[in-house]
Design a protein around this motif. Structure first.
Motif, PDB file in Angstrom:
ATOM      1  N   GLN A 166       0.811  -1.217   0.000  1.00  0.00           N
ATOM      2  CA  GLN A 166       0.000   0.000   0.000  1.00  0.00           C
ATOM      3  C   GLN A 166       0.845   1.268   0.000  1.00  0.00           C
ATOM      4  O   GLN A 166       0.412   2.312  -0.504  1.00  0.00           O
ATOM      5  N   HIS A 167       2.050   1.221   0.555  1.00  0.00           N
ATOM      6  CA  HIS A 167       2.928   2.397   0.505  1.00  0.00           C
ATOM      7  C   HIS A 167       3.361   2.694  -0.936  1.00  0.00           C
ATOM      8  O   HIS A 167       3.564   3.852  -1.298  1.00  0.00           O
ATOM      9  N   VAL A 168       3.489   1.631  -1.718  1.00  0.00           N
ATOM     10  CA  VAL A 168       3.853   1.804  -3.126  1.00  0.00           C
ATOM     11  C   VAL A 168       2.680   2.407  -3.891  1.00  0.00           C
ATOM     12  O   VAL A 168       2.845   3.358  -4.680  1.00  0.00           O
ATOM     13  N   ILE A 169       1.498   1.887  -3.653  1.00  0.00           N
ATOM     14  CA  ILE A 169       0.301   2.350  -4.355  1.00  0.00           C
ATOM     15  C   ILE A 169      -0.035   3.792  -4.000  1.00  0.00           C
ATOM     16  O   ILE A 169      -0.473   4.577  -4.857  1.00  0.00           O
ATOM     17  N   SER A 170       0.174   4.155  -2.746  1.00  0.00           N
ATOM     18  CA  SER A 170      -0.190   5.509  -2.303  1.00  0.00           C
ATOM     19  C   SER A 170       0.868   6.557  -2.632  1.00  0.00           C
ATOM     20  O   SER A 170       0.617   7.760  -2.484  1.00  0.00           O
ATOM     21  N   ALA A 171       2.036   6.129  -3.087  1.00  0.00           N
ATOM     22  CA  ALA A 171       3.113   7.076  -3.410  1.00  0.00           C
ATOM     23  C   ALA A 171       2.717   7.953  -4.585  1.00  0.00           C
ATOM     24  O   ALA A 171       2.138   7.485  -5.562  1.00  0.00           O
ATOM     25  N   THR A 172       3.056   9.236  -4.478  1.00  0.00           N
ATOM     26  CA  THR A 172       2.713  10.188  -5.545  1.00  0.00           C
ATOM     27  C   THR A 172       3.914  10.562  -6.397  1.00  0.00           C
ATOM     28  O   THR A 172       3.780  11.328  -7.349  1.00  0.00           O
ATOM     29  N   ASN A 173       5.098  10.057  -6.054  1.00  0.00           N
ATOM     30  CA  ASN A 173       6.270  10.306  -6.883  1.00  0.00           C
ATOM     31  C   ASN A 173       7.164   9.062  -6.863  1.00  0.00           C
ATOM     32  O   ASN A 173       7.076   8.217  -5.969  1.00  0.00           O
ATOM     33  N   TYR A 174       8.007   8.957  -7.871  1.00  0.00           N
ATOM     34  CA  TYR A 174       8.764   7.729  -8.063  1.00  0.00           C
ATOM     35  C   TYR A 174       9.789   7.462  -6.963  1.00  0.00           C
ATOM     36  O   TYR A 174      10.091   6.307  -6.642  1.00  0.00           O
ATOM     37  N   ARG A 175      10.330   8.520  -6.365  1.00  0.00           N
ATOM     38  CA  ARG A 175      11.311   8.318  -5.295  1.00  0.00           C
ATOM     39  C   ARG A 175      10.667   7.641  -4.086  1.00  0.00           C
ATOM     40  O   ARG A 175      11.218   6.690  -3.513  1.00  0.00           O
ATOM     41  N   THR A 176       9.502   8.139  -3.707  1.00  0.00           N
ATOM     42  CA  THR A 176       8.777   7.548  -2.578  1.00  0.00           C
ATOM     43  C   THR A 176       8.363   6.120  -2.886  1.00  0.00           C
ATOM     44  O   THR A 176       8.475   5.222  -2.041  1.00  0.00           O
ATOM     45  N   ALA A 177       7.895   5.899  -4.115  1.00  0.00           N
ATOM     46  CA  ALA A 177       7.467   4.563  -4.516  1.00  0.00           C
ATOM     47  C   ALA A 177       8.634   3.583  -4.532  1.00  0.00           C
ATOM     48  O   ALA A 177       8.497   2.425  -4.108  1.00  0.00           O
ATOM     49  N   ALA A 178       9.792   4.030  -5.012  1.00  0.00           N
ATOM     50  CA  ALA A 178      10.974   3.161  -5.054  1.00  0.00           C
ATOM     51  C   ALA A 178      11.399   2.757  -3.651  1.00  0.00           C
ATOM     52  O   ALA A 178      11.710   1.582  -3.398  1.00  0.00           O
ATOM     53  N   ALA A 179      11.402   3.702  -2.732  1.00  0.00           N
ATOM     54  CA  ALA A 179      11.751   3.404  -1.340  1.00  0.00           C
ATOM     55  C   ALA A 179      10.724   2.466  -0.711  1.00  0.00           C
ATOM     56  O   ALA A 179      11.065   1.568   0.078  1.00  0.00           O
ATOM     57  N   ALA A 180       9.457   2.656  -1.070  1.00  0.00           N
ATOM     58  CA  ALA A 180       8.376   1.837  -0.504  1.00  0.00           C
ATOM     59  C   ALA A 180       8.494   0.380  -0.948  1.00  0.00           C
ATOM     60  O   ALA A 180       8.126  -0.527  -0.190  1.00  0.00           O
ATOM     61  N   LEU A 181       8.995   0.127  -2.127  1.00  0.00           N
ATOM     62  CA  LEU A 181       9.166  -1.253  -2.593  1.00  0.00           C
ATOM     63  C   LEU A 181      10.120  -2.012  -1.680  1.00  0.00           C
ATOM     64  O   LEU A 181       9.894  -3.184  -1.362  1.00  0.00           O
ATOM     65  N   LYS A 182      11.176  -1.341  -1.250  1.00  0.00           N
ATOM     66  CA  LYS A 182      12.101  -1.967  -0.303  1.00  0.00           C
ATOM     67  C   LYS A 182      11.464  -2.063   1.082  1.00  0.00           C
ATOM     68  O   LYS A 182      11.535  -3.102   1.754  1.00  0.00           O
ATOM     69  N   GLN A 183      10.804  -0.984   1.504  1.00  0.00           N
ATOM     70  CA  GLN A 183      10.158  -0.937   2.821  1.00  0.00           C
ATOM     71  C   GLN A 183       9.093  -2.025   2.964  1.00  0.00           C
ATOM     72  O   GLN A 183       8.984  -2.670   4.017  1.00  0.00           O
ATOM     73  N   ASP A 184       8.332  -2.254   1.884  1.00  0.00           N
ATOM     74  CA  ASP A 184       7.219  -3.207   1.943  1.00  0.00           C
ATOM     75  C   ASP A 184       7.639  -4.641   1.629  1.00  0.00           C
ATOM     76  O   ASP A 184       6.798  -5.533   1.542  1.00  0.00           O
ATOM     77  N   GLY A 185       8.928  -4.845   1.408  1.00  0.00           N
ATOM     78  CA  GLY A 185       9.426  -6.204   1.239  1.00  0.00           C
ATOM     79  C   GLY A 185       9.357  -6.774  -0.157  1.00  0.00           C
ATOM     80  O   GLY A 185       9.423  -7.997  -0.329  1.00  0.00           O
ATOM     81  N   TYR A 186       9.225  -5.911  -1.175  1.00  0.00           N
ATOM     82  CA  TYR A 186       9.161  -6.433  -2.537  1.00  0.00           C
ATOM     83  C   TYR A 186      10.516  -6.996  -2.967  1.00  0.00           C
ATOM     84  O   TYR A 186      10.574  -8.032  -3.640  1.00  0.00           O
ATOM     85  N   ALA A 187      11.590  -6.297  -2.611  1.00  0.00           N
ATOM     86  CA  ALA A 187      12.927  -6.683  -3.065  1.00  0.00           C
ATOM     87  C   ALA A 187      13.850  -6.940  -1.882  1.00  0.00           C
ATOM     88  O   ALA A 187      13.726  -6.306  -0.833  1.00  0.00           O
ATOM     89  N   THR A 188      14.783  -7.882  -2.058  1.00  0.00           N
ATOM     90  CA  THR A 188      15.774  -8.163  -1.019  1.00  0.00           C
ATOM     91  C   THR A 188      17.057  -7.366  -1.232  1.00  0.00           C
ATOM     92  O   THR A 188      17.841  -7.203  -0.296  1.00  0.00           O
ATOM     93  N   ASP A 189      17.281  -6.871  -2.437  1.00  0.00           N
ATOM     94  CA  ASP A 189      18.484  -6.101  -2.756  1.00  0.00           C
ATOM     95  C   ASP A 189      18.441  -4.758  -2.025  1.00  0.00           C
ATOM     96  O   ASP A 189      17.538  -3.951  -2.250  1.00  0.00           O
ATOM     97  N   PRO A 190      19.426  -4.469  -1.160  1.00  0.00           N
ATOM     98  CA  PRO A 190      19.416  -3.191  -0.430  1.00  0.00           C
ATOM     99  C   PRO A 190      19.549  -1.979  -1.337  1.00  0.00           C
ATOM    100  O   PRO A 190      19.174  -0.869  -0.951  1.00  0.00           O
ATOM    101  N   ASP A 191      20.096  -2.166  -2.527  1.00  0.00           N
ATOM    102  CA  ASP A 191      20.282  -1.057  -3.473  1.00  0.00           C
ATOM    103  C   ASP A 191      19.143  -0.944  -4.478  1.00  0.00           C
ATOM    104  O   ASP A 191      19.227  -0.168  -5.432  1.00  0.00           O
ATOM    105  N   TYR A 192      18.100  -1.728  -4.285  1.00  0.00           N
ATOM    106  CA  TYR A 192      16.993  -1.765  -5.248  1.00  0.00           C
ATOM    107  C   TYR A 192      16.389  -0.386  -5.508  1.00  0.00           C
ATOM    108  O   TYR A 192      16.241   0.007  -6.682  1.00  0.00           O
ATOM    109  N   PRO A 193      16.020   0.401  -4.485  1.00  0.00           N
ATOM    110  CA  PRO A 193      15.442   1.730  -4.745  1.00  0.00           C
ATOM    111  C   PRO A 193      16.386   2.632  -5.545  1.00  0.00           C
ATOM    112  O   PRO A 193      15.946   3.319  -6.480  1.00  0.00           O
ATOM    113  N   ALA A 194      17.674   2.623  -5.182  1.00  0.00           N
ATOM    114  CA  ALA A 194      18.640   3.480  -5.875  1.00  0.00           C
ATOM    115  C   ALA A 194      18.771   3.088  -7.341  1.00  0.00           C
ATOM    116  O   ALA A 194      18.908   3.952  -8.222  1.00  0.00           O
ATOM    117  N   LYS A 195      18.733   1.799  -7.625  1.00  0.00           N
ATOM    118  CA  LYS A 195      18.840   1.329  -9.012  1.00  0.00           C
ATOM    119  C   LYS A 195      17.633   1.782  -9.838  1.00  0.00           C
ATOM    120  O   LYS A 195      17.781   2.200 -10.992  1.00  0.00           O
TER     121      LYS A 195
END
Length: 210
Positions: A166-195
């Protein structure tokens, strides 16, 4: 005796000319080798430029192929197209991975049905390091089906947590959404949002969020 002296004198006079001629010939050979080497370097450089141009053309074609569907899905599932595109690029290596090429799985989505999945080797980040595992991955009929399944997963969550992303869905910009993917457990790669952010900035994917 006088004739021998004259011959020696002629040889002595011609010797510098012979040496100079050999030296000039050597210079010409060296110059020719240098020119050939320089031409070879130019040819390699030109080939690299052509290869880079082809790579960029293929990448832009990949983005343009997926962008309309990513924008359409946003209306239903509220996933930012820039995030969808960046994830597809990263997960499928621009659509060139075996999983993407053979099975239209652009996001590395796993499945359970043996009839609709393929077991393949993959890498996951566990306990601070990358490890190789065998995973069962979903097979899709086409790229559009893969995009739709990805958007639905983010919008509807998992079977054990329907609000997981839901943090990804509610994000209004790509930076917040990218961080939310890591926060919500979508990716295990710690650098995933930065990539993801780097891809979005490099290829101006934010333009599709408008």
């Amino acid at each position: 005796m006088a004739k021998k002296r004259r011959n020696r004198k002629k040889i002595a006079i011609k010797l510098p000319q012979i040496i100079m001629g050999c030296f000039c010939a050597l210079l010409l050979v060296v110059a020719g080798v240098r020119l050939l080497g320089e031409q070879a370097r130019i040819d390699v450089a030109d080939q690299n430029v052509n290869n880079q141009a082809e790579v960029q053309q293929n990448r832009q074609a990949f983005i343009k192929k997926l962008a309309p569907e990513a924008k359409r899905l946003q209306q239903t599932y509220h996933v930012l197209p820039s995030i969808t595109l960046a994830q597809a690029i990263l997960e499928s290596d621009w659509g060139t991975s075996q999983l993407a090429t053979n099975y239209h799985n652009l996001f590395g989505v796993k499945g359970t049905d043996p009839n609709q999945t393929k077991v393949m080797l993959t890498k996951e980040y566990r306990n601070g390091q990358w490890v190789e595992i065998r995973g069962r991955f979903q097979i899709y009929a086409n790229d559009q089906a893969s995009l739709a399944a990805h958007a639905a997963l983010l919008a509807n969550g998992t079977s054990w947590n329907t609000n997981q992303y839901q943090h990804v869905i509610s994000a209004t910009n790509y930076r917040t959404a990218a961080a939310a993917l890591k926060q919500d457990g979508y990716a295990t790669d710690p650098d995933y949002p930065a990539k993801l952010i780097n891809l979005i900035k490099t290829y101006d994917l934010e333009q599709y969020d408008q």
